[in-house]
Design a protein around this motif. Sequence first.
Motif, PDB file in Angstrom:
ATOM      1  N   VAL A   1       0.841  -1.202   0.000  1.00 56.66           N
ATOM      2  CA  VAL A   1       0.000   0.000   0.000  1.00 56.66           C
ATOM      3  C   VAL A   1       0.870   1.245   0.000  1.00 56.66           C
ATOM      4  CG1 VAL A   1      -1.744   1.315   1.290  1.00 56.66           C
ATOM      5  CG2 VAL A   1      -1.840  -1.192   1.302  1.00 56.66           C
ATOM      6  N   MET A   2       0.538   2.189  -0.870  1.00 58.87           N
ATOM      7  CA  MET A   2       1.248   3.479  -0.941  1.00 58.87           C
ATOM      8  C   MET A   2       0.252   4.585  -0.633  1.00 58.87           C
ATOM      9  SD  MET A   2       4.169   4.909  -1.867  1.00 58.87           S
ATOM     10  CE  MET A   2       4.105   6.442  -0.942  1.00 58.87           C
ATOM     11  N   ILE A   3       0.513   5.356   0.411  1.00 54.59           N
ATOM     12  CA  ILE A   3      -0.361   6.479   0.754  1.00 54.59           C
ATOM     13  C   ILE A   3       0.376   7.778   0.451  1.00 54.59           C
ATOM     14  CG2 ILE A   3      -1.769   7.582   2.544  1.00 54.59           C
ATOM     15  CD1 ILE A   3      -2.606   4.667   2.030  1.00 54.59           C
TER      16      ILE A   3
ATOM     17  N   GLY B   1      -1.700  -4.404  -5.254  1.00 53.74           N
ATOM     18  CA  GLY B   1      -1.683  -3.418  -4.173  1.00 53.74           C
ATOM     19  C   GLY B   1      -2.686  -2.300  -4.348  1.00 53.74           C
ATOM     20  N   ALA B   2      -2.554  -1.310  -3.457  1.00 48.77           N
ATOM     21  CA  ALA B   2      -3.457  -0.154  -3.501  1.00 48.77           C
ATOM     22  C   ALA B   2      -2.650   1.122  -3.288  1.00 48.77           C
ATOM     23  CB  ALA B   2      -4.532  -0.273  -2.422  1.00 48.77           C
ATOM     24  N   ILE B   3      -3.056   2.155  -4.003  1.00 45.00           N
ATOM     25  CA  ILE B   3      -2.476   3.491  -3.820  1.00 45.00           C
ATOM     26  C   ILE B   3      -3.617   4.416  -3.432  1.00 45.00           C
ATOM     27  CG2 ILE B   3      -1.298   5.421  -4.978  1.00 45.00           C
ATOM     28  CD1 ILE B   3      -0.049   3.325  -6.911  1.00 45.00           C
TER      29      ILE B   3
ATOM     30  N   HIS C   1      -2.834  -4.452 -13.886  1.00 43.44           N
ATOM     31  CA  HIS C   1      -1.876  -5.083 -12.960  1.00 43.44           C
ATOM     32  C   HIS C   1      -2.526  -5.402 -11.611  1.00 43.44           C
ATOM     33  CE1 HIS C   1       1.359  -4.235 -15.763  1.00 43.44           C
ATOM     34  NE2 HIS C   1       0.859  -3.024 -15.890  1.00 43.44           N
ATOM     35  N   GLY C   2      -3.834  -5.163 -11.510  1.00 41.32           N
ATOM     36  CA  GLY C   2      -4.540  -5.464 -10.261  1.00 41.32           C
ATOM     37  C   GLY C   2      -4.296  -4.433  -9.176  1.00 41.32           C
ATOM     38  N   ILE C   3      -3.751  -3.280  -9.557  1.00 43.58           N
ATOM     39  CA  ILE C   3      -3.487  -2.232  -8.564  1.00 43.58           C
ATOM     40  C   ILE C   3      -4.639  -1.238  -8.583  1.00 43.58           C
ATOM     41  CG2 ILE C   3      -1.933  -0.330  -7.901  1.00 43.58           C
ATOM     42  CD1 ILE C   3       0.348  -1.957  -9.252  1.00 43.58           C
ATOM     43  N   ARG C   4      -5.167  -0.954  -7.401  1.00 46.17           N
ATOM     44  CA  ARG C   4      -6.256   0.033  -7.309  1.00 46.17           C
ATOM     45  C   ARG C   4      -5.681   1.381  -6.873  1.00 46.17           C
ATOM     46  NH1 ARG C   4      -9.930  -0.246  -3.754  1.00 46.17           N
ATOM     47  NH2 ARG C   4      -8.740  -1.486  -2.258  1.00 46.17           N
TER      48      ARG C   4
ATOM     49  N   ILE D   1     -13.817  -0.377  -5.996  1.00 43.22           N
ATOM     50  CA  ILE D   1     -13.701   1.081  -6.116  1.00 43.22           C
ATOM     51  C   ILE D   1     -12.379   1.374  -6.811  1.00 43.22           C
ATOM     52  CG2 ILE D   1     -13.635   3.284  -4.904  1.00 43.22           C
ATOM     53  CD1 ILE D   1     -15.256   2.106  -2.679  1.00 43.22           C
ATOM     54  N   GLN D   2     -12.450   2.063  -7.942  1.00 40.04           N
ATOM     55  CA  GLN D   2     -11.245   2.332  -8.739  1.00 40.04           C
ATOM     56  C   GLN D   2     -11.333   3.745  -9.321  1.00 40.04           C
ATOM     57  OE1 GLN D   2      -8.283   1.676  -9.030  1.00 40.04           O
ATOM     58  NE2 GLN D   2      -7.816   0.222 -10.654  1.00 40.04           N
ATOM     59  N   GLY D   3     -10.339   4.578  -9.031  1.00 43.03           N
ATOM     60  CA  GLY D   3     -10.291   5.929  -9.595  1.00 43.03           C
ATOM     61  C   GLY D   3     -11.242   6.904  -8.927  1.00 43.03           C
ATOM     62  N   ALA D   4     -11.765   6.544  -7.753  1.00 35.81           N
ATOM     63  CA  ALA D   4     -12.718   7.430  -7.054  1.00 35.81           C
ATOM     64  C   ALA D   4     -11.969   8.390  -6.136  1.00 35.81           C
ATOM     65  CB  ALA D   4     -13.692   6.595  -6.230  1.00 35.81           C
ATOM     66  N   ILE D   5     -12.525   9.566  -5.970  1.00 36.89           N
ATOM     67  CA  ILE D   5     -11.968  10.538  -5.018  1.00 36.89           C
ATOM     68  C   ILE D   5     -13.106  10.904  -4.072  1.00 36.89           C
ATOM     69  CG2 ILE D   5     -10.912  12.821  -4.744  1.00 36.89           C
ATOM     70  CD1 ILE D   5     -10.006  12.235  -7.837  1.00 36.89           C
TER      71      ILE D   5
END
Length: 258
Positions: free
Chosen positions: A86-88, A136-138, A177-180, A243-247
């Motif tokens: 995870v990258m924050i 992973g998730a960013i 790549h399965g990264i959200r 949830i993908q690309g949501a702000i």
Amino acid sequence: MHRFTGLTVIVTGGATGIGFATAKLFAAEGANVVIASRGEENGMRALSELKSIGGNPIFVQTDISDEAAVQNLMNRALEHTGRLDVMINNAAMFYESDFLTETTERWKAVFDTIVNGAYWCSKYAAEAMIQKGISGAIVNVSSINGYRALNQSSHYNAAKGALDQLTRCTALELSPHGIRVNGVAPGFIDTELSVVGGVNELETDWFKQFYVEQRKIPQARAGTVNEVASVITFLASEASTYIQGAIIPVDGGLSITF
Ligand SMILES: NC(=O)c1ccc[n+]([C@@H]2O[C@H](COP(=O)([O-])OP(=O)(O)OC[C@H]3O[C@@H](n4cnc5c(N)ncnc54)[C@H](O)[C@@H]3O)[C@@H](O)[C@H]2O)c1
């Protein structure tokens, strides 16, 4: 049940405010947290508190506006646990300045942290995740300023608007790549960033009258760091896999009013 046991999470600007609250939530749920922040004193203080919570945290002194420093951060995180999940992207700075008198040097410094820092962190984090076969998730910490105009904030607002587009575009390109990739857009949150020119804007008469008494913020109050951190951890968790690309605004309703 702990949602992040054994996972490695980098939080930029993770020694104070929303970043530190987020780091603590991840640590409490089993993550190995890597705090990336500029200041050594704050970083060491945050590390000591995180150690008492859980996981296996480290602090890597990092100025994210320096690409080589971001590469060092990624190397240190991978050396530490062998993985990155995870990258924050949370680090940012704010100051008031008129558009017409803003200097190129200061304008670039804001973009180097908020936009370029998040770009380098996202790029090198995604490369590491892909190399390790990790879905992973960013999560990018933006602001409602990313889509609303405000006086004396063109540098910050333009940078946050760019960060929002980085969120959407990387969500698109990293999906195979399965990264959200998602973001949060806080409104008024009680942190050091609310102190502008030595004055805490949340304690001023204009804030109390306009935002609270007249309910420009429908919930009539500023938010807490934990109210943002809990949405950030949600977006990094298995509870948000579609949830993908949501702000997501975290603003007590401020951005729905006019
Ligand atoms: N507090 C609010 O009202 C509010 C509102 C909207 C958005 N936000 C966003 O929330 C995030 C966290 O802010 P906060 O309110 O917790 O304030 P904060 O000042 O406590 O946190 C920002 C952190 O980023 C670090 N930082 C700044 N530049 C850096 C760099 N180049 N390299 C590494 N670290 C750097 C700072 O040292 C600090 O620790 C920011 O992205 C901010 O824009 C805050």
